[in-house]
Scaffold this motif. Structure first.
Motif, PDB file in Angstrom:
ATOM      1  N   ILE A 161      -7.000   9.021  -7.003  1.00  0.00           N
ATOM      2  CA  ILE A 161      -5.823   8.162  -7.185  1.00  0.00           C
ATOM      3  C   ILE A 161      -5.703   7.767  -8.648  1.00  0.00           C
ATOM      4  O   ILE A 161      -4.601   7.717  -9.222  1.00  0.00           O
ATOM      5  CB  ILE A 161      -5.896   6.916  -6.289  1.00  0.00           C
ATOM      6  N   ASN A 162      -6.835   7.505  -9.279  1.00  0.00           N
ATOM      7  CA  ASN A 162      -6.814   7.169 -10.703  1.00  0.00           C
ATOM      8  C   ASN A 162      -6.247   8.331 -11.527  1.00  0.00           C
ATOM      9  O   ASN A 162      -5.475   8.135 -12.469  1.00  0.00           O
ATOM     10  CB  ASN A 162      -8.225   6.815 -11.171  1.00  0.00           C
ATOM     11  N   LYS A 163      -6.621   9.556 -11.163  1.00  0.00           N
ATOM     12  CA  LYS A 163      -6.098  10.742 -11.852  1.00  0.00           C
ATOM     13  C   LYS A 163      -4.581  10.853 -11.657  1.00  0.00           C
ATOM     14  O   LYS A 163      -3.845  11.194 -12.590  1.00  0.00           O
ATOM     15  CB  LYS A 163      -6.797  11.997 -11.332  1.00  0.00           C
ATOM     16  N   LEU A 164      -4.125  10.555 -10.441  1.00  0.00           N
ATOM     17  CA  LEU A 164      -2.692  10.606 -10.175  1.00  0.00           C
ATOM     18  C   LEU A 164      -1.950   9.599 -11.044  1.00  0.00           C
ATOM     19  O   LEU A 164      -0.923   9.924 -11.658  1.00  0.00           O
ATOM     20  CB  LEU A 164      -2.435  10.321  -8.689  1.00  0.00           C
ATOM     21  N   VAL A 165      -2.470   8.395 -11.134  1.00  0.00           N
ATOM     22  CA  VAL A 165      -1.794   7.359 -11.924  1.00  0.00           C
ATOM     23  C   VAL A 165      -1.918   7.649 -13.415  1.00  0.00           C
ATOM     24  O   VAL A 165      -1.007   7.347 -14.192  1.00  0.00           O
ATOM     25  CB  VAL A 165      -2.319   5.959 -11.551  1.00  0.00           C
ATOM     26  N   ASN A 166      -3.015   8.247 -13.835  1.00  0.00           N
ATOM     27  CA  ASN A 166      -3.115   8.694 -15.226  1.00  0.00           C
ATOM     28  C   ASN A 166      -1.966   9.635 -15.563  1.00  0.00           C
ATOM     29  O   ASN A 166      -1.348   9.552 -16.630  1.00  0.00           O
ATOM     30  CB  ASN A 166      -4.445   9.416 -15.468  1.00  0.00           C
ATOM     31  N   MET A 167      -1.686  10.562 -14.633  1.00  0.00           N
ATOM     32  CA  MET A 167      -0.602  11.516 -14.844  1.00  0.00           C
ATOM     33  C   MET A 167       0.743  10.800 -14.924  1.00  0.00           C
ATOM     34  O   MET A 167       1.573  11.095 -15.791  1.00  0.00           O
ATOM     35  CB  MET A 167      -0.580  12.533 -13.704  1.00  0.00           C
ATOM     36  N   LEU A 168       0.953   9.834 -14.045  1.00  0.00           N
ATOM     37  CA  LEU A 168       2.233   9.127 -13.997  1.00  0.00           C
ATOM     38  C   LEU A 168       2.462   8.280 -15.252  1.00  0.00           C
ATOM     39  O   LEU A 168       3.587   8.184 -15.752  1.00  0.00           O
ATOM     40  CB  LEU A 168       2.291   8.232 -12.754  1.00  0.00           C
ATOM     41  N   THR A 169       1.403   7.670 -15.740  1.00  0.00           N
ATOM     42  CA  THR A 169       1.534   6.738 -16.861  1.00  0.00           C
ATOM     43  C   THR A 169       1.319   7.393 -18.218  1.00  0.00           C
ATOM     44  O   THR A 169       1.722   6.834 -19.243  1.00  0.00           O
ATOM     45  CB  THR A 169       0.522   5.591 -16.729  1.00  0.00           C
ATOM     46  N   GLY A 170       0.656   8.548 -18.229  1.00  0.00           N
ATOM     47  CA  GLY A 170       0.271   9.156 -19.498  1.00  0.00           C
ATOM     48  C   GLY A 170      -0.953   8.514 -20.099  1.00  0.00           C
ATOM     49  O   GLY A 170      -1.340   8.820 -21.230  1.00  0.00           O
ATOM     50  N   GLU A 171      -1.590   7.602 -19.348  1.00  0.00           N
ATOM     51  CA  GLU A 171      -2.825   6.950 -19.793  1.00  0.00           C
ATOM     52  C   GLU A 171      -4.029   7.745 -19.323  1.00  0.00           C
ATOM     53  O   GLU A 171      -4.026   8.281 -18.223  1.00  0.00           O
ATOM     54  CB  GLU A 171      -2.943   5.534 -19.212  1.00  0.00           C
ATOM     55  N   GLU A 172      -5.048   7.775 -20.127  1.00  0.00           N
ATOM     56  CA  GLU A 172      -6.316   8.365 -19.701  1.00  0.00           C
ATOM     57  C   GLU A 172      -7.288   7.239 -19.407  1.00  0.00           C
ATOM     58  O   GLU A 172      -8.163   6.918 -20.202  1.00  0.00           O
ATOM     59  CB  GLU A 172      -6.866   9.309 -20.777  1.00  0.00           C
ATOM     60  N   SER A 173      -7.094   6.636 -18.238  1.00  0.00           N
ATOM     61  CA  SER A 173      -7.955   5.523 -17.832  1.00  0.00           C
ATOM     62  C   SER A 173      -9.051   6.038 -16.923  1.00  0.00           C
ATOM     63  O   SER A 173      -8.798   6.789 -15.996  1.00  0.00           O
ATOM     64  CB  SER A 173      -7.128   4.476 -17.078  1.00  0.00           C
ATOM     65  N   GLU A 174     -10.280   5.619 -17.189  1.00  0.00           N
ATOM     66  CA  GLU A 174     -11.381   6.029 -16.323  1.00  0.00           C
ATOM     67  C   GLU A 174     -11.439   5.167 -15.089  1.00  0.00           C
ATOM     68  O   GLU A 174     -11.683   5.635 -14.000  1.00  0.00           O
ATOM     69  CB  GLU A 174     -12.706   5.962 -17.079  1.00  0.00           C
ATOM     70  N   ASP A 175     -11.261   3.878 -15.229  1.00  0.00           N
ATOM     71  CA  ASP A 175     -11.335   3.001 -14.069  1.00  0.00           C
ATOM     72  C   ASP A 175     -10.767   1.632 -14.394  1.00  0.00           C
ATOM     73  O   ASP A 175     -11.480   0.660 -14.479  1.00  0.00           O
ATOM     74  CB  ASP A 175     -12.777   2.872 -13.580  1.00  0.00           C
ATOM     75  N   LYS A 176      -9.459   1.564 -14.554  1.00  0.00           N
ATOM     76  CA  LYS A 176      -8.827   0.297 -14.871  1.00  0.00           C
ATOM     77  C   LYS A 176      -8.773  -0.638 -13.660  1.00  0.00           C
ATOM     78  O   LYS A 176      -8.427  -1.785 -13.776  1.00  0.00           O
ATOM     79  CB  LYS A 176      -7.408   0.545 -15.376  1.00  0.00           C
ATOM     80  N   TRP A 177      -9.070  -0.102 -12.468  1.00  0.00           N
ATOM     81  CA  TRP A 177      -8.847  -0.916 -11.281  1.00  0.00           C
ATOM     82  C   TRP A 177     -10.137  -1.298 -10.576  1.00  0.00           C
ATOM     83  O   TRP A 177     -10.144  -1.773  -9.458  1.00  0.00           O
ATOM     84  CB  TRP A 177      -7.932  -0.204 -10.327  1.00  0.00           C
ATOM     85  N   VAL A 178     -11.268  -1.117 -11.231  1.00  0.00           N
ATOM     86  CA  VAL A 178     -12.534  -1.393 -10.561  1.00  0.00           C
ATOM     87  C   VAL A 178     -12.658  -2.850 -10.123  1.00  0.00           C
ATOM     88  O   VAL A 178     -13.201  -3.159  -9.071  1.00  0.00           O
ATOM     89  CB  VAL A 178     -13.721  -0.991 -11.465  1.00  0.00           C
ATOM     90  N   GLU A 179     -12.121  -3.778 -10.885  1.00  0.00           N
ATOM     91  CA  GLU A 179     -12.226  -5.181 -10.512  1.00  0.00           C
ATOM     92  C   GLU A 179     -11.316  -5.508  -9.324  1.00  0.00           C
ATOM     93  O   GLU A 179     -11.614  -6.368  -8.518  1.00  0.00           O
ATOM     94  CB  GLU A 179     -11.864  -6.077 -11.697  1.00  0.00           C
ATOM     95  N   ARG A 180     -10.187  -4.816  -9.231  1.00  0.00           N
ATOM     96  CA  ARG A 180      -9.258  -5.053  -8.134  1.00  0.00           C
ATOM     97  C   ARG A 180      -9.820  -4.523  -6.824  1.00  0.00           C
ATOM     98  O   ARG A 180      -9.655  -5.107  -5.769  1.00  0.00           O
ATOM     99  CB  ARG A 180      -7.924  -4.373  -8.457  1.00  0.00           C
TER     100      ARG A 180
END
Length: 263
Positions: free
Chosen positions: A243-262
């Protein structure tokens, strides 16, 4: 950006993927509007559960009212998740199956002044309401499992897009769902055979593999956390990663785990 999740077939994880995508975007700090056009209302239940008086609120603030009045602002409900607002699903939407194709575009005019992303979940069918969601989309995502029915419904949706929304065809992507990594290296298992079949017939398949796991239903039904660094469950970790990879594609961000706290 407007992201529409659409499939002619139920049981492919469409609402779950839409919920997880919206939640991931919100956890990154983006403001998200979740527009629930699926009468199964999984997204509505998830984002509004526990809110006091929500049943009464939904009777007046919902997709039917929003589309009927071409206005999203008056019908927004603040969800229980930070950065996510929702236009809840409602059974009255069946009354709108004969609406024009561009009513949702009219309804969402000016959304980008308040939201960076709109996530739309649609019913597993093809009617004027779904066509509205397809025409409004900047990207269309269809989750697929590995069956002949998934293939035939994907081909049908492809044809309908070409007929009803030809400019949207290049915005349409298939997303592998129910992926079993243990079979990935075996050429003759049904999963691998269907992968070859899909890839011979479609050019628009995302290299993202949503795993077969109960972590998704536990997340949407019981708020069980998932994380790309989870040590409790391999499949839950895989779900978060994909899911993180999918959102990286949508946003153009290369985030490894921006949602770990959530999660």
């Amino acid at each position: 950006m407007i992201i529409t999740f659409s499939s002619m077939k139920g049981g492919v994880g469409k609402p779950t993927n839409a919920i997880l995508t919206a939640a991931n975007l919100a956890a990154r700090g983006f403001k998200v509007l979740y527009f629930d056009l699926d009468t199964n209302n999984s997204g509505t239940m998830y984002f509004t559960q526990g809110i006091e008086g929500i049943e009464e609120t939904i009777e007046t603030h919902n997709v039917f009212e929003s589309l009927s009045h071409n206005d999203y602002k008056k019908y927004v409900v603040q969800s229980r998740i930070e950065n996510i607002d929702i236009i809840p699903s409602h059974l009255n939407i069946f009354k709108l199956r004969g609406i024009g194709y561009n009513e949702l575009q009219k309804t969402l005019r000016g959304y980008d002044q308040e939201y960076q992303y709109v996530v739309i979940d649609t019913a597993p069918t093809y009617d004027n309401i779904v066509i509205n969601a397809l025409l409004a989309a900047d990207i269309i995502i269809t989750p697929i499992k590995f069956s002949s029915f998934d293939f035939s419904t994907a081909k049908f949706l492809q044809k309908q897009l070409m007929d009803d929304a030809p400019n949207q065809v290049e915005k349409w992507y298939l997303l592998y769902s129910d992926w079993q990594q243990k079979f990935a290296n075996f050429e003759n298992v049904p999963q691998s055979q269907f992968v070859r079949f899909f890839e011979e017939n479609f050019q628009n398949i995302l290299q993202i593999y949503i795993p077969r796991t109960d972590a998704a239903s536990k997340y949407t039904q019981m708020d069980t956390k998932i994380s790309t660094t989870s040590k409790v469950s391999t499949t839950a970790r895989s779900l978060a990663i994909e899911i993180n990879k999918l959102v990286n594609m949508l946003t153009g961000e290369e985030s490894e785990d921006k949602w770990v706290e959530r999660f």
